[in-house]
Motif scaffolding. Structure first.
Motif, PDB file in Angstrom:
ATOM      1  N   GLY A  85       0.797  -1.221   0.000  1.00 17.00           N
ATOM      2  CA  GLY A  85       0.000   0.000   0.000  1.00 17.00           C
ATOM      3  C   GLY A  85       0.829   1.269   0.000  1.00 17.00           C
ATOM      4  N   ARG A  86       2.144   1.139  -0.192  1.00 19.44           N
ATOM      5  CA  ARG A  86       3.018   2.318  -0.202  1.00 19.44           C
ATOM      6  C   ARG A  86       2.774   3.139  -1.471  1.00 19.44           C
ATOM      7  NH1 ARG A  86       9.340   2.761  -1.552  1.00 19.44           N
ATOM      8  NH2 ARG A  86       9.557   4.975  -1.139  1.00 19.44           N
ATOM      9  N   VAL A  87       2.844   4.460  -1.342  1.00 21.52           N
ATOM     10  CA  VAL A  87       2.657   5.385  -2.453  1.00 21.52           C
ATOM     11  C   VAL A  87       3.963   6.131  -2.711  1.00 21.52           C
ATOM     12  CG1 VAL A  87       1.430   7.463  -3.220  1.00 21.52           C
ATOM     13  CG2 VAL A  87       0.189   5.647  -2.023  1.00 21.52           C
ATOM     14  N   LEU A  88       4.394   6.139  -3.968  1.00 25.63           N
ATOM     15  CA  LEU A  88       5.571   6.922  -4.346  1.00 25.63           C
ATOM     16  C   LEU A  88       5.164   8.378  -4.523  1.00 25.63           C
ATOM     17  CD1 LEU A  88       7.194   4.554  -7.008  1.00 25.63           C
ATOM     18  CD2 LEU A  88       7.921   4.903  -4.639  1.00 25.63           C
ATOM     19  N   SER A  89       5.950   9.277  -3.963  1.00 29.41           N
ATOM     20  CA  SER A  89       5.643  10.701  -4.063  1.00 29.41           C
ATOM     21  C   SER A  89       5.905  11.206  -5.484  1.00 29.41           C
ATOM     22  CB  SER A  89       6.497  11.501  -3.080  1.00 29.41           C
ATOM     23  OG  SER A  89       7.860  11.499  -3.500  1.00 29.41           O
ATOM     24  N   LYS A  90       5.360  12.373  -5.761  1.00 32.76           N
ATOM     25  CA  LYS A  90       5.585  12.997  -7.064  1.00 32.76           C
ATOM     26  C   LYS A  90       7.076  13.210  -7.319  1.00 32.76           C
ATOM     27  CE  LYS A  90       2.610  16.126  -8.333  1.00 32.76           C
ATOM     28  NZ  LYS A  90       1.883  17.429  -8.448  1.00 32.76           N
ATOM     29  N   ASP A  91       7.794  13.616  -6.271  1.00 29.20           N
ATOM     30  CA  ASP A  91       9.236  13.838  -6.424  1.00 29.20           C
ATOM     31  C   ASP A  91       9.978  12.537  -6.733  1.00 29.20           C
ATOM     32  OD1 ASP A  91       8.900  16.521  -5.982  1.00 29.20           O
ATOM     33  OD2 ASP A  91       9.589  16.488  -3.893  1.00 29.20           O
ATOM     34  N   GLU A  92       9.597  11.456  -6.038  1.00 27.15           N
ATOM     35  CA  GLU A  92      10.235  10.163  -6.301  1.00 27.15           C
ATOM     36  C   GLU A  92       9.976   9.717  -7.733  1.00 27.15           C
ATOM     37  OE1 GLU A  92      10.274   7.274  -2.575  1.00 27.15           O
ATOM     38  OE2 GLU A  92       8.346   8.309  -2.707  1.00 27.15           O
ATOM     39  N   TYR A 137      -4.250   0.634  -8.491  1.00 24.46           N
ATOM     40  CA  TYR A 137      -4.915   1.031  -7.239  1.00 24.46           C
ATOM     41  C   TYR A 137      -4.930   2.546  -7.063  1.00 24.46           C
ATOM     42  CZ  TYR A 137      -4.465  -3.914  -6.040  1.00 24.46           C
ATOM     43  OH  TYR A 137      -4.558  -5.289  -6.039  1.00 24.46           O
ATOM     44  N   LEU A 138      -4.675   3.283  -8.126  1.00 24.56           N
ATOM     45  CA  LEU A 138      -4.501   4.732  -8.010  1.00 24.56           C
ATOM     46  C   LEU A 138      -5.718   5.439  -7.428  1.00 24.56           C
ATOM     47  CD1 LEU A 138      -2.558   7.117 -10.141  1.00 24.56           C
ATOM     48  CD2 LEU A 138      -4.997   7.616  -9.984  1.00 24.56           C
ATOM     49  N   GLU A 139      -6.909   4.931  -7.675  1.00 28.92           N
ATOM     50  CA  GLU A 139      -8.109   5.596  -7.174  1.00 28.92           C
ATOM     51  C   GLU A 139      -8.455   5.184  -5.749  1.00 28.92           C
ATOM     52  OE1 GLU A 139     -10.880   7.324 -10.233  1.00 28.92           O
ATOM     53  OE2 GLU A 139     -10.838   5.220 -10.846  1.00 28.92           O
ATOM     54  N   LEU A 140      -7.555   4.423  -5.117  1.00 28.63           N
ATOM     55  CA  LEU A 140      -7.809   3.939  -3.763  1.00 28.63           C
ATOM     56  C   LEU A 140      -6.729   4.424  -2.805  1.00 28.63           C
ATOM     57  CD1 LEU A 140      -8.926   0.441  -4.955  1.00 28.63           C
ATOM     58  CD2 LEU A 140     -10.404   2.076  -3.772  1.00 28.63           C
ATOM     59  N   GLY A 141      -6.509   5.740  -2.819  1.00 28.33           N
ATOM     60  CA  GLY A 141      -5.618   6.364  -1.865  1.00 28.33           C
ATOM     61  C   GLY A 141      -6.395   6.747  -0.616  1.00 28.33           C
ATOM     62  N   TRP A 142      -5.833   6.463   0.568  1.00 27.49           N
ATOM     63  CA  TRP A 142      -6.506   6.763   1.836  1.00 27.49           C
ATOM     64  C   TRP A 142      -5.770   7.848   2.604  1.00 27.49           C
ATOM     65  CZ3 TRP A 142     -10.788   4.537   0.798  1.00 27.49           C
ATOM     66  CH2 TRP A 142     -10.811   3.313   0.127  1.00 27.49           C
ATOM     67  N   ASP A 143      -4.508   7.564   2.941  1.00 29.30           N
ATOM     68  CA  ASP A 143      -3.707   8.522   3.701  1.00 29.30           C
ATOM     69  C   ASP A 143      -2.712   9.250   2.807  1.00 29.30           C
ATOM     70  OD1 ASP A 143      -5.009   7.520   5.970  1.00 29.30           O
ATOM     71  OD2 ASP A 143      -3.502   5.956   6.230  1.00 29.30           O
ATOM     72  N   ALA A 144      -2.815   9.042   1.517  1.00 23.92           N
ATOM     73  CA  ALA A 144      -1.946   9.714   0.539  1.00 23.92           C
ATOM     74  C   ALA A 144      -2.727   9.845  -0.762  1.00 23.92           C
ATOM     75  CB  ALA A 144      -0.674   8.903   0.312  1.00 23.92           C
ATOM     76  N   GLU A 145      -2.313  10.789  -1.588  1.00 26.74           N
ATOM     77  CA  GLU A 145      -2.959  11.003  -2.884  1.00 26.74           C
ATOM     78  C   GLU A 145      -2.013  10.517  -3.976  1.00 26.74           C
ATOM     79  OE1 GLU A 145      -5.806  11.432  -5.370  1.00 26.74           O
ATOM     80  OE2 GLU A 145      -6.164  12.054  -3.294  1.00 26.74           O
ATOM     81  N   PRO A 146      -2.262   9.304  -4.529  1.00 30.74           N
ATOM     82  CA  PRO A 146      -1.353   8.761  -5.545  1.00 30.74           C
ATOM     83  C   PRO A 146      -1.321   9.629  -6.796  1.00 30.74           C
ATOM     84  CG  PRO A 146      -2.799   7.043  -4.659  1.00 30.74           C
ATOM     85  CD  PRO A 146      -3.341   8.352  -4.185  1.00 30.74           C
ATOM     86  N   VAL A 147      -0.137   9.666  -7.427  1.00 28.97           N
ATOM     87  CA  VAL A 147       0.080  10.446  -8.642  1.00 28.97           C
ATOM     88  C   VAL A 147       0.528   9.505  -9.752  1.00 28.97           C
ATOM     89  CG1 VAL A 147       1.402  12.336  -9.676  1.00 28.97           C
ATOM     90  CG2 VAL A 147       0.769  12.435  -7.258  1.00 28.97           C
ATOM     91  N   SER A 148       0.068   9.751 -10.967  1.00 23.28           N
ATOM     92  CA  SER A 148       0.445   8.936 -12.119  1.00 23.28           C
ATOM     93  C   SER A 148       1.757   9.425 -12.736  1.00 23.28           C
ATOM     94  CB  SER A 148      -0.654   8.995 -13.178  1.00 23.28           C
ATOM     95  OG  SER A 148      -0.245   8.365 -14.376  1.00 23.28           O
TER      96      SER A 148
END
Length: 365
Positions: free
Chosen positions: A164-171, A192-203
């Motif tokens: 469930g880890r999300v890579l940041s925009k900078d990463e 799983y991009l539309e299923l962010g809970w504690d973070a906002e995933p970026v494409s």
């Protein structure tokens, strides 16, 4: 006779879970299966209606899909991912994302001497795809620390399955820049991009990440989770037009066609945000209930800021945790399914029905 192709592959992991499933199924109140993460909620009515309306489809569908489907794909990629100037040449439907992941290295012409990289904790099919074509699978913690020699394909996965880890925009920006510098193709699994809970995933297709050009990058998206369409095998890729053109030619020869009724259903699904929001709410409630119950029971949850899973540990070997929960009638996935680094974690899906989630919470209390 030459060696069977299957000999290149790892043991199918889910077969190892069978005895624990039997234990969990013996619980007086029945099994709570939180292992696979398959959708259980109904397919939204408007999608079913679109499928039925297209049921009279006697002719062959095309691999590239209808113009209506390509319009839906490009429109969604721009609207939801923030991508710009997305043309039909930048999208391609696929027959579910798993077949794309498994066969992509083969379709890219990779083989002996080539390397395919993927996260140290990852969906097992990335490795399978490399092994099917005879390429060398390579794991990473940070892809920019890899030796680029022979490296042809990097898989990103944000939000991650299983963690469930999300890579940041900078990463993401840093990784894309490095890959372009070394002429390495990036495929970003964003199912799983539309299923962010504690973070906002970026494409990776967002202009802040890719600079408004799709050279060397492709994003993978699926409707299985967002729209409960796992049974429809509805997915697509978007990005580098040259890469997609080559894949289109190969997939035409291979007959890899999304069925016409599924194409119509995909158009309906991508055109409606209401059902996605409703499904998110269901998952959010189940996630909150399971997380609270697991933590109260002594589990620690790591990452899990997005996707449909809780990455949980009791600081013991994962199979001990699987066995322990199976005695409570709860089946979960051992973390080592996703790589040796997961050997003290379990992946807990919150895709069960409200009733089954409630049962799991009760057993953990």
């Amino acid at each position: 006779m030459s060696a069977a192709v299957s000999s290149r592959l790892p043991v199918f992991p889910w077969d190892k879970l069978a005895p624990y499933k039997s234990t969990a199924a013996a619980h007086p109140d029945g099994i709570v299966d939180l292992s696979v993460g398959t959708p259980v909620d109904p397919v939204p009515d408007l999608i079913q209606q679109a499928l039925v309306a297209a049921a009279d489809s006697p002719g062959y569908p095309t691999v590239w899909g209808t113009a209506e489907l390509r319009d839906a794909l490009t429109g969604w990629v721009e609207r939801r991912l923030g991508a710009i100037s997305v043309a039909h040449e930048n999208v391609l439907p696929v027959v579910g994302s798993k077949e794309l992941v498994a066969w992509l290295p083969t379709q890219l012409g990779l083989g002996a001497g080539d390397k395919v990289a993927y996260p140290r904790l990852a969906y097992p099919t990335y490795e399978v795809g490399a092994r099917l074509c005879g390429a060398e699978p390579v794991v990473y913690d940070d892809p920019t620390e890899l030796d680029p020699a022979g490296l042809k394909l990097i898989w990103l996965n944000s939000p991650s399955n299983p963690t469930g880890r999300v890579l940041s925009k900078d990463e993401l920006t840093r990784i894309v820049a490095w890959a372009r510098e070394h002429d390495v193709l990036v495929f970003s699994d964003e199912c799983y991009l539309e299923l962010g809970w504690d973070a906002e995933p970026v494409s990776v297709l967002h202009p802040d990440v890719c600079g408004g050009t799709y050279e060397g990058i492709v994003a993978v998206h699926s409707l299985s989770k967002r729209s409960n369409l796992a049974g429809y095998r509805a997915a697509f890729i978007a990005g580098d037009a040259a890469v997609l053109a080559e894949l289109l030619l190969i997939r035409k020869h291979g007959g890899m066609m999304t069925p016409a009724p599924v194409q119509a259903a995909t158009v309906a699904a991508l055109g409606d945000d209401t059902h996605v929001a409703e499904q998110r709410t269901r998952y959010a409630d189940r996630r909150a209930a399971l997380r609270a119950a697991l933590e109260a029971h002594g589990f620690r949850i790591e990452h899990s800021e997005a996707s449909l899973y809780l990455w949980a540990t009791r600081d013991e070997p994962c199979w001990e945790t699987v066995a322990y929960l199976a005695e409570l009638g709860i089946l979960v996935a051992p973390g080592d399914f996703y790589g040796p680094a997961g050997d003290r974690f379990v992946r807990v899906a919150f895709t069960a029905t409200d009733e089954r989630v409630e049962a799991a919470v009760k057993r953990l209390s």
